[in-house]
Design a protein around this motif. Structure first.
Motif, short mmCIF file in Angstrom:
data_model
loop_
_atom_site.label_atom_id
_atom_site.label_comp_id
_atom_site.label_asym_id
_atom_site.label_seq_id
_atom_site.Cartn_x
_atom_site.Cartn_y
_atom_site.Cartn_z
N TRP A 158 0.81 -1.23 0.00
CA TRP A 158 0.00 0.00 0.00
C TRP A 158 0.84 1.28 0.00
O TRP A 158 0.38 2.31 -0.47
CB TRP A 158 -0.97 0.02 1.17
N HIS A 159 2.08 1.21 0.50
CA HIS A 159 2.93 2.39 0.52
C HIS A 159 3.16 2.96 -0.89
O HIS A 159 3.32 4.17 -1.07
CB HIS A 159 4.29 2.07 1.15
N TRP A 160 3.13 2.08 -1.89
CA TRP A 160 3.43 2.49 -3.25
C TRP A 160 2.32 3.30 -3.90
O TRP A 160 2.54 3.97 -4.91
CB TRP A 160 3.79 1.29 -4.11
N ILE A 161 1.12 3.28 -3.33
CA ILE A 161 0.07 4.12 -3.90
C ILE A 161 0.40 5.60 -3.68
O ILE A 161 -0.14 6.48 -4.37
CB ILE A 161 -1.32 3.80 -3.32
N PHE A 162 1.31 5.87 -2.74
CA PHE A 162 1.76 7.24 -2.50
C PHE A 162 3.13 7.51 -3.14
O PHE A 162 3.36 8.60 -3.66
CB PHE A 162 1.82 7.52 -1.00
N LEU A 163 4.01 6.54 -3.11
CA LEU A 163 5.34 6.74 -3.67
C LEU A 163 5.31 6.98 -5.17
O LEU A 163 6.14 7.72 -5.72
CB LEU A 163 6.23 5.53 -3.36
N VAL A 164 4.34 6.38 -5.86
CA VAL A 164 4.26 6.54 -7.31
C VAL A 164 3.94 7.98 -7.70
O VAL A 164 4.18 8.39 -8.85
CB VAL A 164 3.21 5.56 -7.89
N ASN A 165 3.43 8.76 -6.76
CA ASN A 165 3.12 10.16 -7.06
C ASN A 165 4.36 11.00 -7.33
O ASN A 165 4.30 12.00 -8.06
CB ASN A 165 2.38 10.80 -5.87
N LEU A 166 5.50 10.62 -6.74
CA LEU A 166 6.68 11.48 -6.79
C LEU A 166 7.20 11.71 -8.21
O LEU A 166 7.40 12.87 -8.61
CB LEU A 166 7.78 10.91 -5.89
N PRO A 167 7.44 10.67 -9.01
CA PRO A 167 7.92 10.95 -10.38
C PRO A 167 6.89 11.67 -11.24
O PRO A 167 7.26 12.47 -12.11
CB PRO A 167 8.23 9.55 -10.94
N ILE A 168 5.60 11.44 -10.99
CA ILE A 168 4.57 12.13 -11.77
C ILE A 168 4.55 13.61 -11.42
O ILE A 168 4.36 14.48 -12.29
CB ILE A 168 3.19 11.49 -11.53
N CYS A 169 4.77 13.95 -10.15
CA CYS A 169 4.86 15.35 -9.75
C CYS A 169 6.03 16.04 -10.45
O CYS A 169 5.91 17.19 -10.90
CB CYS A 169 5.02 15.45 -8.23
N VAL A 170 7.16 15.35 -10.53
CA VAL A 170 8.33 15.92 -11.19
C VAL A 170 8.03 16.17 -12.67
O VAL A 170 8.36 17.24 -13.22
CB VAL A 170 9.55 14.98 -11.04
N LEU A 171 7.39 15.21 -13.32
CA LEU A 171 7.05 15.36 -14.73
C LEU A 171 6.07 16.51 -14.95
O LEU A 171 6.22 17.32 -15.88
CB LEU A 171 6.45 14.05 -15.26
N ALA A 172 5.05 16.61 -14.08
CA ALA A 172 4.09 17.70 -14.20
C ALA A 172 4.75 19.05 -14.01
O ALA A 172 4.45 20.02 -14.72
CB ALA A 172 2.96 17.51 -13.18
N ALA A 173 5.68 19.14 -13.05
CA ALA A 173 6.40 20.39 -12.82
C ALA A 173 7.24 20.77 -14.03
O ALA A 173 7.31 21.95 -14.41
CB ALA A 173 7.28 20.27 -11.58
N TRP A 174 7.86 19.79 -14.66
CA TRP A 174 8.68 20.05 -15.85
C TRP A 174 7.84 20.62 -16.98
O TRP A 174 8.21 21.62 -17.62
CB TRP A 174 9.38 18.77 -16.30
N PHE A 175 6.70 20.02 -17.26
CA PHE A 175 5.81 20.52 -18.31
C PHE A 175 5.28 21.91 -17.97
O PHE A 175 5.11 22.75 -18.85
CB PHE A 175 4.64 19.56 -18.54
N THR A 176 5.04 22.15 -16.69
CA THR A 176 4.54 23.47 -16.27
C THR A 176 5.59 24.55 -16.50
O THR A 176 5.30 25.62 -17.05
CB THR A 176 4.13 23.44 -14.79
N LEU A 177 6.81 24.28 -16.07
CA LEU A 177 7.89 25.25 -16.26
C LEU A 177 8.19 25.47 -17.73
O LEU A 177 8.55 26.57 -18.15
CB LEU A 177 9.14 24.77 -15.53
N ARG A 178 8.01 24.44 -18.53
CA ARG A 178 8.34 24.50 -19.95
C ARG A 178 7.27 25.22 -20.76
O ARG A 178 7.59 25.97 -21.70
CB ARG A 178 8.52 23.08 -20.49
#
Length: 452
Positions: A158-178
């Motif tokens: 169950w811990h991974w339902i939260f850990l998987v958010n981290l790389p998606i947040c990074v990707l979303a931030a990259w597209f936002t800055l770009r």
């Protein structure tokens, strides 16, 4: 700069924050075993996030209008990522609930800006496409939560339902800055702290009262006290907003019948389409004996796929139809789909839900894209952050309200309780349809701010 980069950035964040509304549903039994959590604790693991998300959306929308929607969105992504890590590492259920609340704060900052960012970025046909895709992501994300949660819980923990958010947040931030340009409202003014506090207290107290009613009864002291606090908070909120020069929610917007009816539809759509999902997955696991993956697939995949298909392939066309008809008919489909699922019995198979979930998904795919663009079309562009915050606040309040109210009906009686909960959800959708069809007539495109 690719013209669809802002849409990708917004859709990534939207998918992430909406998946986390329901992603824990099928993981609750594992969380209970791992952290020694009781049923009341588990309900707060689910509702703590939804409540914080809903209660702070108006304030977040107001902040975004004043200080920048792009900046607010990025700050929300950062808070969401850090809180997700805290959820994954939480050693006790109390800390998990606290981290879920912080997650909701980050989600509110993100969600309050998504519709506004699309509204100021795209025009004409591109705007219809953008809202169609974004609406499809809205519907698919909420329904996909149990699927993702089931896969991660069963295979990784169950811990991974939260850990998987981290790389998606990074990707979303990259597209936002770009690709996302900064935008804000032309006026200044201080942040509406009293209004934010009053609305948060009111929303939190009402949902707490509903949860308390499920556990202790409607006449219990804790229930009545919570409802009283909610009423007082609401009255204070109205008074504060009417007297404020820079309210976080311009109450004058509700003088427009179309705006008011669409906000009501947003509230009832979430309650009718998504709030029953926790109880459906409980029935699938505890009565039929399905594992987390099967429960997620049977309880959410048909709805998710149907919503995604409608939003992607018909989103642009739906923008040309008056919102009165798209939202009204979409809610009728949700009501019909809920009723089609009321054939559950102790010896039934999970497939009994499939056709009903598909019909609900069709309704969601019709409602969400047009609902968002229609609400924003009712307000001046400089109020888009405020309107987006109001729309999404009432959507998430609808989910939290629905989970609490349907929980009192479900009551742990499983099969009979699920049948009753589905009928009540259908009634909510039918009510929403009537409200929109009667009150939402030819929404206008306004050009000047409305004032309370």
């Amino acid at each position: 700069m690719h013209k669809w980069s802002p849409l990708v950035a917004v859709c990534l964040g939207t998918f992430l924050l909406l998946v986390d509304v329901t992603v824990v549903v099928v993981a609750l039994p594992d969380i209970s075993t791992s952290l020694g959590a009781g049923d009341d604790d588990l309900q707060w693991v689910l509702d703590g996030y939804a409540l914080a998300l809903a209660a702070l959306l108006l304030g977040a929308g107001s902040l975004a209008d004043r200080y920048g929607r792009r900046l607010t969105y990025l700050i929300g992504l950062l808070i969401f990522a850090l809180a997700s890590l805290a959820c994954a590492l939480a050693p006790t259920v109390g800390l998990l609930i606290g981290a879920r609340v912080v997650q909701g704060i980050g989600g509110a900052a993100m969600f309050a800006t998504t519709a506004a960012l699309l509204n100021v970025t795209y025009q004409g046909k591109d705007r219809g496409v953008a809202f169609g895709v974004w609406g499809a992501v809205n519907g698919a994300a909420a329904a996909a939560g149990p699927i993702a949660g089931g896969l991660l819980t069963e295979h990784l923990g169950w811990h991974w339902i939260f850990l998987v958010n981290l790389p998606i947040c990074v990707l979303a931030a990259w597209f936002t800055l770009r690709g996302v340009a900064e935008s804000k409202a032309p006026w200044g003014g201080r942040f509406d702290v009293p209004g934010t506090v009053a609305f948060t207290v009111s929303a939190g107290a009402v949902v707490y009262g509903l949860i308390s009613a499920s556990a202790d009864g409607w006449a219990a002291g804790s229930t009545l006290t919570a409802f009283a606090a909610g009423l007082i908070g609401f009255v204070v909120f109205i008074v504060v907003e009417r007297r404020s020069d820079h309210p976080m929610l311009d109450l004058g917007l509700f003088r427009r019948r179309s705006f008011s009816s669409l906000i009501a539809a947003a509230f009832l759509t979430q309650a009718a389409a998504f709030a029953v999902m926790p109880y459906t997955t409980v029935w699938l696991q505890r009565i039929l004996g399905h594992g987390p993956v099967d429960a997620g697939l049977l309880g959410a995949l048909p709805m998710s796929l149907a919503s995604l298909v409608v939003g992607v392939f018909a989103g642009r066309a739906l923008q040309r139809v008056p919102a009165r008809w798209t939202v009204g008919i979409g809610l009728l489909l949700i009501a019909a789909g809920d009723l089609m699922q009321t054939r559950v019995s102790p010896d039934a198979d999970g497939d009994v839900l499939m056709m009903g979930l598909i019909v609900v998904g069709l309704g969601v795919g019709v409602v969400l894209p047009t609902l968002s663009s229609a609400v924003l079309g009712e307000v001046p562009r400089e109020r888009s952050g405020m309107a987006g915050g109001a729309l999404n606040a009432f959507r998430q309040l609808g989910f939290a309200f629905g989970v609490a109210v349907l929980g009192t009906v479900f009551g742990g009686v499983y099969t009979d309780g699920l049948d009753a909960a589905l009928r009540l959800a259908a009634g909510m959708a039918l009510l929403g349809s009537v409200v929109v069809l009667v009150l939402c007539r030819n929404p206008s495109r306004v050009s000047a701010p409305a004032h309370a």
